[in-house]
Scaffold this motif. Structure first.
Motif, PDB file in Angstrom:
ATOM      1  N   GLY A  62       0.822  -1.204   0.000  1.00 56.65           N
ATOM      2  CA  GLY A  62       0.000   0.000   0.000  1.00 56.65           C
ATOM      3  C   GLY A  62       0.856   1.253   0.000  1.00 56.65           C
ATOM      4  O   GLY A  62       1.951   1.274  -0.563  1.00 56.65           O
ATOM      5  N   PHE A  63       0.348   2.288   0.648  1.00 64.21           N
ATOM      6  CA  PHE A  63       1.062   3.568   0.670  1.00 64.21           C
ATOM      7  C   PHE A  63       1.513   3.908   2.090  1.00 64.21           C
ATOM      8  O   PHE A  63       0.741   3.791   3.033  1.00 64.21           O
ATOM      9  N   ASN A  64       2.781   4.309   2.201  1.00 68.65           N
ATOM     10  CA  ASN A  64       3.288   4.796   3.477  1.00 68.65           C
ATOM     11  C   ASN A  64       3.594   6.278   3.342  1.00 68.65           C
ATOM     12  O   ASN A  64       3.609   6.813   2.249  1.00 68.65           O
ATOM     13  N   ASN A  65       3.879   6.913   4.458  1.00 70.32           N
ATOM     14  CA  ASN A  65       4.287   8.319   4.468  1.00 70.32           C
ATOM     15  C   ASN A  65       3.251   9.252   3.858  1.00 70.32           C
ATOM     16  O   ASN A  65       3.590  10.259   3.254  1.00 70.32           O
ATOM     17  N   ALA A  66       1.976   8.902   3.968  1.00 70.87           N
ATOM     18  CA  ALA A  66       0.928   9.785   3.473  1.00 70.87           C
ATOM     19  C   ALA A  66       0.556  10.756   4.587  1.00 70.87           C
ATOM     20  O   ALA A  66      -0.468  10.603   5.247  1.00 70.87           O
ATOM     21  N   ASP A  67       1.406  11.735   4.820  1.00 71.89           N
ATOM     22  CA  ASP A  67       1.181  12.675   5.916  1.00 71.89           C
ATOM     23  C   ASP A  67       0.205  13.771   5.495  1.00 71.89           C
ATOM     24  O   ASP A  67       0.134  14.122   4.321  1.00 71.89           O
ATOM     25  N   PRO A  68      -0.530  14.328   6.465  1.00 68.29           N
ATOM     26  CA  PRO A  68      -1.415  15.449   6.158  1.00 68.29           C
ATOM     27  C   PRO A  68      -0.591  16.651   5.692  1.00 68.29           C
ATOM     28  O   PRO A  68       0.590  16.753   6.028  1.00 68.29           O
ATOM     29  N   PRO A  69      -1.204  17.549   4.932  1.00 72.45           N
ATOM     30  CA  PRO A  69      -0.450  18.696   4.421  1.00 72.45           C
ATOM     31  C   PRO A  69      -0.107  19.695   5.524  1.00 72.45           C
ATOM     32  O   PRO A  69      -0.701  19.682   6.599  1.00 72.45           O
ATOM     33  N   VAL A  70       0.874  20.559   5.220  1.00 69.81           N
ATOM     34  CA  VAL A  70       1.190  21.676   6.112  1.00 69.81           C
ATOM     35  C   VAL A  70       0.531  22.907   5.502  1.00 69.81           C
ATOM     36  O   VAL A  70       0.827  23.275   4.362  1.00 69.81           O
ATOM     37  N   VAL A  71      -0.420  23.503   6.224  1.00 71.24           N
ATOM     38  CA  VAL A  71      -1.165  24.643   5.697  1.00 71.24           C
ATOM     39  C   VAL A  71      -0.738  25.908   6.426  1.00 71.24           C
ATOM     40  O   VAL A  71      -0.856  25.991   7.646  1.00 71.24           O
ATOM     41  N   LEU A  72      -0.219  26.870   5.686  1.00 77.04           N
ATOM     42  CA  LEU A  72       0.227  28.146   6.268  1.00 77.04           C
ATOM     43  C   LEU A  72       1.132  27.908   7.477  1.00 77.04           C
ATOM     44  O   LEU A  72       0.964  28.505   8.540  1.00 77.04           O
ATOM     45  N   GLY A  73       2.057  27.001   7.338  1.00 74.45           N
ATOM     46  CA  GLY A  73       3.009  26.740   8.411  1.00 74.45           C
ATOM     47  C   GLY A  73       2.462  25.882   9.535  1.00 74.45           C
ATOM     48  O   GLY A  73       3.174  25.539  10.476  1.00 74.45           O
ATOM     49  N   LEU A  74       1.190  25.506   9.442  1.00 74.19           N
ATOM     50  CA  LEU A  74       0.600  24.667  10.483  1.00 74.19           C
ATOM     51  C   LEU A  74       0.611  23.210  10.011  1.00 74.19           C
ATOM     52  O   LEU A  74      -0.024  22.877   9.015  1.00 74.19           O
ATOM     53  N   ASP A  75       1.345  22.363  10.747  1.00 76.90           N
ATOM     54  CA  ASP A  75       1.432  20.955  10.372  1.00 76.90           C
ATOM     55  C   ASP A  75       0.189  20.226  10.875  1.00 76.90           C
ATOM     56  O   ASP A  75       0.039  19.980  12.068  1.00 76.90           O
ATOM     57  N   LEU A  76      -0.699  19.895   9.936  1.00 79.78           N
ATOM     58  CA  LEU A  76      -1.955  19.251  10.330  1.00 79.78           C
ATOM     59  C   LEU A  76      -1.730  17.849  10.874  1.00 79.78           C
ATOM     60  O   LEU A  76      -2.639  17.230  11.407  1.00 79.78           O
ATOM     61  N   GLY A  77      -0.520  17.323  10.722  1.00 73.35           N
ATOM     62  CA  GLY A  77      -0.231  15.982  11.225  1.00 73.35           C
ATOM     63  C   GLY A  77       0.161  15.980  12.697  1.00 73.35           C
ATOM     64  O   GLY A  77       0.161  14.936  13.340  1.00 73.35           O
ATOM     65  N   ALA A  78       0.512  17.149  13.250  1.00 71.73           N
ATOM     66  CA  ALA A  78       0.862  17.209  14.674  1.00 71.73           C
ATOM     67  C   ALA A  78      -0.374  16.884  15.497  1.00 71.73           C
ATOM     68  O   ALA A  78      -1.493  17.150  15.065  1.00 71.73           O
ATOM     69  N   PRO A  79      -0.202  16.279  16.680  1.00 72.55           N
ATOM     70  CA  PRO A  79      -1.363  15.776  17.430  1.00 72.55           C
ATOM     71  C   PRO A  79      -2.495  16.793  17.611  1.00 72.55           C
ATOM     72  O   PRO A  79      -3.643  16.500  17.274  1.00 72.55           O
ATOM     73  N   LEU A  80      -2.159  18.004  18.117  1.00 76.72           N
ATOM     74  CA  LEU A  80      -3.230  18.951  18.436  1.00 76.72           C
ATOM     75  C   LEU A  80      -3.978  19.440  17.192  1.00 76.72           C
ATOM     76  O   LEU A  80      -5.214  19.340  17.127  1.00 76.72           O
ATOM     77  N   PRO A  81      -3.266  19.949  16.163  1.00 79.85           N
ATOM     78  CA  PRO A  81      -3.992  20.361  14.948  1.00 79.85           C
ATOM     79  C   PRO A  81      -4.790  19.219  14.337  1.00 79.85           C
ATOM     80  O   PRO A  81      -5.916  19.427  13.878  1.00 79.85           O
ATOM     81  N   PHE A  82      -4.213  18.000  14.367  1.00 85.53           N
ATOM     82  CA  PHE A  82      -4.936  16.875  13.763  1.00 85.53           C
ATOM     83  C   PHE A  82      -6.227  16.594  14.516  1.00 85.53           C
ATOM     84  O   PHE A  82      -7.270  16.335  13.912  1.00 85.53           O
ATOM     85  N   PHE A  83      -6.167  16.691  15.835  1.00 88.36           N
ATOM     86  CA  PHE A  83      -7.374  16.443  16.623  1.00 88.36           C
ATOM     87  C   PHE A  83      -8.454  17.471  16.298  1.00 88.36           C
ATOM     88  O   PHE A  83      -9.608  17.121  16.054  1.00 88.36           O
ATOM     89  N   TYR A  84      -8.045  18.754  16.257  1.00 88.25           N
ATOM     90  CA  TYR A  84      -9.048  19.786  15.972  1.00 88.25           C
ATOM     91  C   TYR A  84      -9.572  19.688  14.546  1.00 88.25           C
ATOM     92  O   TYR A  84     -10.751  19.907  14.289  1.00 88.25           O
ATOM     93  N   LEU A  85      -8.684  19.353  13.619  1.00 89.18           N
ATOM     94  CA  LEU A  85      -9.132  19.146  12.235  1.00 89.18           C
ATOM     95  C   LEU A  85     -10.193  18.047  12.191  1.00 89.18           C
ATOM     96  O   LEU A  85     -11.257  18.207  11.580  1.00 89.18           O
ATOM     97  N   SER A  86      -9.888  16.928  12.866  1.00 94.53           N
ATOM     98  CA  SER A  86     -10.841  15.817  12.905  1.00 94.53           C
ATOM     99  C   SER A  86     -12.147  16.270  13.540  1.00 94.53           C
ATOM    100  O   SER A  86     -13.232  15.942  13.055  1.00 94.53           O
TER     101      SER A  86
END
Lengths: 421, 333
Positions: free
Chosen positions: B140-164
């Protein structure tokens, strides 16, 4: 609705707080997490792997330099997503200092990636043996004291071509990274010695019905000298049973897992095919090696009837990796300060006698060790065991090639390597 | 009074990240919201159209695979596109997949819908496993990380939680809104009296297919969140187990109400992660099974159903104490 949400939140908060206080209290305790496949087709190997971890901790009396060792286990089913979920649980929730695992190939690749996100935890491999784990951009804090799939099978390819005179075979294999590695190692030396591979058949992990593959296989040797079977756990048992029931008599050489104790202890039609199968790997039940005998005695004394008659490859690999961690811990007297700096350093330079002989690491933190070529024989008591035919010392990650020459071979896949007839 | 519940939930979601560790934040919280959104798509179908589909994880998988294919090409498989375009394509494909599955399933009812969607799900699983040109086989696919939007890494725990949380809230609100529109009302009428709806001149198959399409869109969002949670997707993500997990979480939470999706996903995730702590490691799946069995046995309409019944009983007891008569607007409830 309100009540339900509130209870839910309260529970979550309480449990989370409990988790963090538990961590704070245990400053002195060193926690080891064991991750293995306790579900799915590799459940048998997974259980035995964790026996290996417990055995090593038991051997050290459950403490290192005054630090009690605590052991927590988590399960996967061979799927990288599930392994990652369990690893996150062990590292981020249970706060383990050292993680030993996982068991299967693709899981290992995923966990080695995850290791980079968690520099404060030291990862030791369990039983997983895909090539990429310690070859492609290896993590600084991921150590593998067991040899990997290609190292295990490289000697066998040459042996089959030269000693048995086989020059045309077919391959039946599970379809994922570990079997690719096994085929890679085997074909690297087999094709080099002039052999050809007529066809490779790949089946999904956990397959129950092999009839569509078996229908295409020759019943006995002719144009094709034999088949190389790279299946593990219940997959190996199912395939061999069904091939035996079809009356198949093609000589078989096996990947390492085909002749593991978890398969050799099976009953039923598969058992008829097992005696005489050649395979290669880091362990041999009847090896005349003191370290292995000691390990077997230790295992049998500790587990008695609960364990397998003889420890499996997975018990040995998990044991070796856990023992490496404990030896290195002993050396630094349990000092895990500064993101395990001293501990990781000690691990990198560690050289010790594992059940399969002396083991040391190279610059990728990948083990170099001896490999056996084995034949399955029936013992006097009726059980099946691996009889060593040959022992090859110091098989390294690059299969004896220069690093550049090895990298030129590319990474293993369905198509690579290839030497069609 | 009606505002209290949503406000409490919003407050809970805002505060949650600051009282828990990263495991509870991402692995329990993030997974509950992403997985819950996939369950929501099933609950929407079942609660408002009366169709039970086992292919929602498959549709989510298509969304996930498409995102990975267009944002994280690996080993010559995939095409790198800008992430907004990739997401639009992924959601489009998930919706399309939902519509197509709807087309296949639309003329069946009950157990037959279940069987046919299960067949689709398994066919897709084997396709991903054995196709190397689009799905990259077992790996399958590995390393499919969320994008970084305006310097905010959506893959970091807190932004990812709020995004979800935001996406889950939008999906939830979307479902609540849609079922009040003429389209949603027609779906519910269809669920209760298909013949009468047909007699009134509605195009019944079309309505059903559209419902599947909408469910596909929601599942696609959940699928993308699920992909980003693990940063990887492989056939194991769309195998029989996860396919059944969606149904299980739905039944646990209560398949009659959208909120049940997230409650079910939460309970499912917690039990799945912690059962091994309470029992010998060889037997923990038995414990998981028993817990689910107990919930279904004692509350056939899931946890939300249980809560609803308990609160109605309290309300009734309260009225009896005060001797109040039932209000007109309660009649028919």
């Amino acid at each position: 609705m309100t009540i339900q949400r509130m209870t839910l939140g309260a529970t979550a908060a309480i449990v989370a707080l409990m988790g963090s206080t538990a961590l704070a209290q245990d400053a002195e305790t060193i926690t080891i997490g064991g991750l293995a496949t306790l579900e799915g087709p590799f459940a048998g190997p997974g259980e035995d792997g964790l026996r290996g971890v417990e055995l090593a901790i038991h051997e050290f009396g459950g403490e290192i330099a005054g630090h009690p060792i605590e052991f927590i286990s988590a399960s996967s089913d061979g799927n990288p997503d599930v392994a990652l979920e369990s690893a996150r649980r062990l590292v981020e929730q249970d706060g383990v200092d050292i993680l030993v695992g996982p068991l299967s190939g693709s899981e290992g690749i995923r966990i080695a990636q995850y290791a980079k996100e968690q520099p404060g935890t030291t990862f030791l491999n369990g039983g997983s043996a895909a090539i990429e784990t310690t070859l492609v951009d290896p993590a600084e804090n991921f150590f593998r004291f067991n040899t990997e799939g290609a190292q295990w099978t490289a000697p066998l390819g040459k042996y089959v071509a030269e000693e048995r005179g086989w020059d045309n075979i077919i391959i039946v294999s599970e379809d994922y990274s570990f079997p690719y590695a096994q085929i890679f190692g085997f074909m690297a030396t087999y094709c080099e010695a002039g052999g050809t591979v007529e066809e490779k058949y790949f089946t999904p992990v956990g397959n129950n019905d092999y009839s569509s593959v078996i229908a295409q296989l020759p019943i006995e040797a002719g144009e094709v000298d034999g088949m190389y079977v790279v299946l593990g756990g219940s997959d190996a048992v199912n395939f061999l049973s069904q091939y035996a029931q079809m009356g198949g008599q093609l000589p078989i050489v096996g990947g390492t897992n085909v002749t593991d104790q978890t398969v050799l202890t099976t009953q039923g039609p598969a058992r008829e095919l097992l005696p005489g199968i050649l395979s290669s790997g880091p362990v041999s039940d009847n090896a005349d090696l003191e370290a292995w005998q000691e390990f077997v005695t230790l295992y049998q004394d500790y587990y008695g009837d609960e364990g397998l008659p003889s420890p499996s490859l997975f018990a040995s690999n998990y044991y070796t990796n856990t023992k490496a961690a404990l030896l290195a811990l002993q050396e630094v007297e349990g000092d895990l300060s500064g993101d395990h700096e001293a501990f990781n350093e000690a691990l990198s330079n560690l050289e010790f006698t594992s059940p399969t002989g002396t083991v040391s690491l190279n610059e990728n933190r990948q083990a170099t060790a001896a490999i056996y070529i084995n034949e399955v024989v029936q013992q006097d008591d009726g059980s099946l065991a691996l009889e060593p035919l040959e022992r090859i010392e110091d098989v390294d990650q690059y299969l004896g090639l220069e690093r550049e020459a090895y990298m030129d071979l590319g990474l293993p896949s369905r198509e690579n390597p290839s030497c069609p007839s | 009074m009606r505002l209290i519940i949503p406000l409490a939930v919003v407050a809970l979601v805002l505060v949650y990240p600051f009282v828990v560790n990263s495991f509870w934040l991402v692995q329990i919280g993030g997974r509950t919201l992403g997985f819950g959104t996939i369950v929501l798509s099933l609950v929407f179908l079942t609660a408002y159209t009366g169709m039970l589909s086992l292919a929602q994880m498959t549709v989510a998988g298509i969304g996930g695979y498409a995102t990975a294919y267009f944002t994280a090409p690996t080993g010559g498989v995939g095409v790198l596109l800008p992430w907004p375009l990739a997401l639009v394509l992924a959601l489009g494909l998930a919706t399309l997949a939902g519509l197509l599955i709807g087309l296949v399933a639309v003329r069946t009812r009950g157990i037959y819908t279940l069987m046919i969607t299960l067949a689709v799900a398994m066919a897709f699983y084997y396709l991903t496993l054995q196709n190397y040109d689009i799905f990259n086989g077992f790996t399958g696919f590995n390393n499919a990380d969320p994008p970084v939007v305006l310097g905010l890494d959506l893959g970091a725990p807190l932004p990812f939680f709020y995004l979800s949380a935001i996406l889950a809230a939008l999906c939830y609100a979307g479902v609540r809104h849609v079922v009040r529109t003429p389209f949603g009302l027609a779906l519910q009428a269809l669920r209760d009296e298909p013949d009468r709806v047909r007699a009134l001149g509605y195009n019944v198959p079309l309505l059903r297919v559209l419902a599947f399409g909408l469910a596909g869109f929601i599942a696609g969002i959940g699928g993308i969140l699920n992909l980003w949670l693990n940063a990887s997707i492989s056939p194991g993500s769309v195998a029989l187990n996860p396919v059944i997990d969606v149904l299980m979480a739905g039944v646990l939470g209560g398949i009659g109400h959208p909120a049940g999706a997230y409650v079910g996903a939460f309970v499912f995730t917690v039990v799945d992660n912690f059962a091994i702590d309470f029992i010998a490691r060889e037997r923990f799946n038995t414990l998981i099974g028993l817990i689910f069995l107990a919930i279904v046995l004692f509350s056939p309409d899931g946890l939300t159903g249980l809560v609803r019944r308990v609160s109605t009983r309290w309300a009734r007891a309260g009225r009896r104490d005060k001797g109040a008569t039932r209000k007109t607007k309660d009649i028919g409830k």
